[in-house]
Scaffold this motif. Sequence first.
Motif, PDB file in Angstrom:
ATOM      1  N   LEU A  20       0.842  -1.188   0.000  1.00 29.26           N
ATOM      2  CA  LEU A  20       0.000   0.000   0.000  1.00 29.26           C
ATOM      3  C   LEU A  20       0.884   1.248   0.000  1.00 29.26           C
ATOM      4  O   LEU A  20       1.956   1.256   0.614  1.00 29.26           O
ATOM      5  N   SER A  21       0.403   2.271  -0.667  1.00 31.36           N
ATOM      6  CA  SER A  21       1.111   3.550  -0.707  1.00 31.36           C
ATOM      7  C   SER A  21       0.203   4.655  -0.202  1.00 31.36           C
ATOM      8  O   SER A  21      -1.004   4.632  -0.460  1.00 31.36           O
ATOM      9  N   CYS A  22       0.791   5.599   0.489  1.00 32.81           N
ATOM     10  CA  CYS A  22       0.055   6.763   0.975  1.00 32.81           C
ATOM     11  C   CYS A  22       0.863   8.001   0.617  1.00 32.81           C
ATOM     12  O   CYS A  22       1.960   8.209   1.159  1.00 32.81           O
ATOM     13  N   ALA A  23       0.331   8.782  -0.307  1.00 34.15           N
ATOM     14  CA  ALA A  23       1.001  10.002  -0.738  1.00 34.15           C
ATOM     15  C   ALA A  23       0.439  11.182   0.037  1.00 34.15           C
ATOM     16  O   ALA A  23      -0.774  11.409   0.046  1.00 34.15           O
ATOM     17  N   ALA A  24       1.326  11.921   0.693  1.00 35.70           N
ATOM     18  CA  ALA A  24       0.910  13.057   1.516  1.00 35.70           C
ATOM     19  C   ALA A  24       1.153  14.367   0.777  1.00 35.70           C
ATOM     20  O   ALA A  24       2.081  14.480  -0.027  1.00 35.70           O
ATOM     21  N   SER A  25       0.328  15.335   1.097  1.00 37.04           N
ATOM     22  CA  SER A  25       0.432  16.638   0.432  1.00 37.04           C
ATOM     23  C   SER A  25       1.467  17.537   1.096  1.00 37.04           C
ATOM     24  O   SER A  25       1.744  18.616   0.582  1.00 37.04           O
ATOM     25  N   ARG A  26       1.990  17.084   2.211  1.00 38.84           N
ATOM     26  CA  ARG A  26       3.015  17.848   2.923  1.00 38.84           C
ATOM     27  C   ARG A  26       4.147  16.928   3.336  1.00 38.84           C
ATOM     28  O   ARG A  26       4.007  15.705   3.297  1.00 38.84           O
ATOM     29  N   SER A  27       5.237  17.509   3.778  1.00 38.50           N
ATOM     30  CA  SER A  27       6.371  16.709   4.209  1.00 38.50           C
ATOM     31  C   SER A  27       5.987  15.819   5.376  1.00 38.50           C
ATOM     32  O   SER A  27       5.488  16.271   6.400  1.00 38.50           O
ATOM     33  N   ILE A  28       6.225  14.521   5.203  1.00 42.22           N
ATOM     34  CA  ILE A  28       5.891  13.580   6.271  1.00 42.22           C
ATOM     35  C   ILE A  28       6.834  13.735   7.453  1.00 42.22           C
ATOM     36  O   ILE A  28       6.539  13.253   8.549  1.00 42.22           O
ATOM     37  N   LEU A  29       7.947  14.400   7.260  1.00 41.38           N
ATOM     38  CA  LEU A  29       8.877  14.622   8.364  1.00 41.38           C
ATOM     39  C   LEU A  29       8.294  15.574   9.397  1.00 41.38           C
ATOM     40  O   LEU A  29       8.763  15.626  10.531  1.00 41.38           O
ATOM     41  N   ASN A  30       7.289  16.335   9.001  1.00 41.26           N
ATOM     42  CA  ASN A  30       6.663  17.281   9.923  1.00 41.26           C
ATOM     43  C   ASN A  30       5.478  16.688  10.675  1.00 41.26           C
ATOM     44  O   ASN A  30       4.871  17.367  11.495  1.00 41.26           O
ATOM     45  N   PHE A  31       5.167  15.422  10.399  1.00 40.24           N
ATOM     46  CA  PHE A  31       4.050  14.795  11.086  1.00 40.24           C
ATOM     47  C   PHE A  31       4.494  14.286  12.451  1.00 40.24           C
ATOM     48  O   PHE A  31       5.595  13.764  12.614  1.00 40.24           O
ATOM     49  N   ASP A  32       3.634  14.399  13.424  1.00 46.79           N
ATOM     50  CA  ASP A  32       3.910  13.793  14.730  1.00 46.79           C
ATOM     51  C   ASP A  32       3.825  12.271  14.645  1.00 46.79           C
ATOM     52  O   ASP A  32       4.488  11.553  15.402  1.00 46.79           O
ATOM     53  N   ALA A  33       2.977  11.800  13.781  1.00 55.98           N
ATOM     54  CA  ALA A  33       2.841  10.362  13.549  1.00 55.98           C
ATOM     55  C   ALA A  33       2.256  10.159  12.161  1.00 55.98           C
ATOM     56  O   ALA A  33       1.477  10.996  11.681  1.00 55.98           O
ATOM     57  N   VAL A  34       2.613   9.067  11.522  1.00 55.00           N
ATOM     58  CA  VAL A  34       2.033   8.737  10.228  1.00 55.00           C
ATOM     59  C   VAL A  34       2.054   7.221  10.089  1.00 55.00           C
ATOM     60  O   VAL A  34       3.021   6.570  10.487  1.00 55.00           O
ATOM     61  N   GLY A  35       0.984   6.689   9.545  1.00 54.06           N
ATOM     62  CA  GLY A  35       0.944   5.243   9.390  1.00 54.06           C
ATOM     63  C   GLY A  35      -0.380   4.765   8.857  1.00 54.06           C
ATOM     64  O   GLY A  35      -1.077   5.488   8.148  1.00 54.06           O
ATOM     65  N   TRP A  36      -0.713   3.537   9.223  1.00 59.75           N
ATOM     66  CA  TRP A  36      -1.881   2.855   8.669  1.00 59.75           C
ATOM     67  C   TRP A  36      -2.768   2.277   9.768  1.00 59.75           C
ATOM     68  O   TRP A  36      -2.261   1.723  10.744  1.00 59.75           O
ATOM     69  N   TYR A  37      -4.062   2.407   9.548  1.00 57.31           N
ATOM     70  CA  TYR A  37      -5.078   1.766  10.357  1.00 57.31           C
ATOM     71  C   TYR A  37      -5.933   0.918   9.421  1.00 57.31           C
ATOM     72  O   TYR A  37      -5.878   1.082   8.202  1.00 57.31           O
TER      73      TYR A  37
END
Length: 119
Positions: A20-37
């Motif tokens: 699975l791929s998840c493309a973000a509109s912003r830098s993922i480095l700035n997220f407090d958390a990122v992942g899958w549910y």
Amino acid sequence: QVQLVESGGGLVKFGGSLRLSCAASRSILNFDAVGWYRQVPGKERELVARFASGGTTNYADSVKGRFALSSDNVENVVYLRMNSLKPEDTAVYYCHARTSSWSGLHDWWGQGTQVTVSS
């Protein structure tokens, strides 16, 4: 605002693999958390895997050793590699990101992608 666009779901046989791929509109480095549910009808959405603050990676016990989370920090894409799939992995998989600002924490969700594992 954060947009998350998932792709890669589909129908796969028992023991098969998907990514699975998840493309973000912003830098993922700035997220407090990122992942899958994931979520199945009639049940609560549950964590599958995520990159959390402090550089930690969390996996649900049910997927440890079979699923792997990775990212492309240049393209702002988070991947979930799923191996040895089982029928009980069948669910809608949602990409999730959490950000924080002066107003508090914000949770962002993708539209979901269906994963179906046939026995």
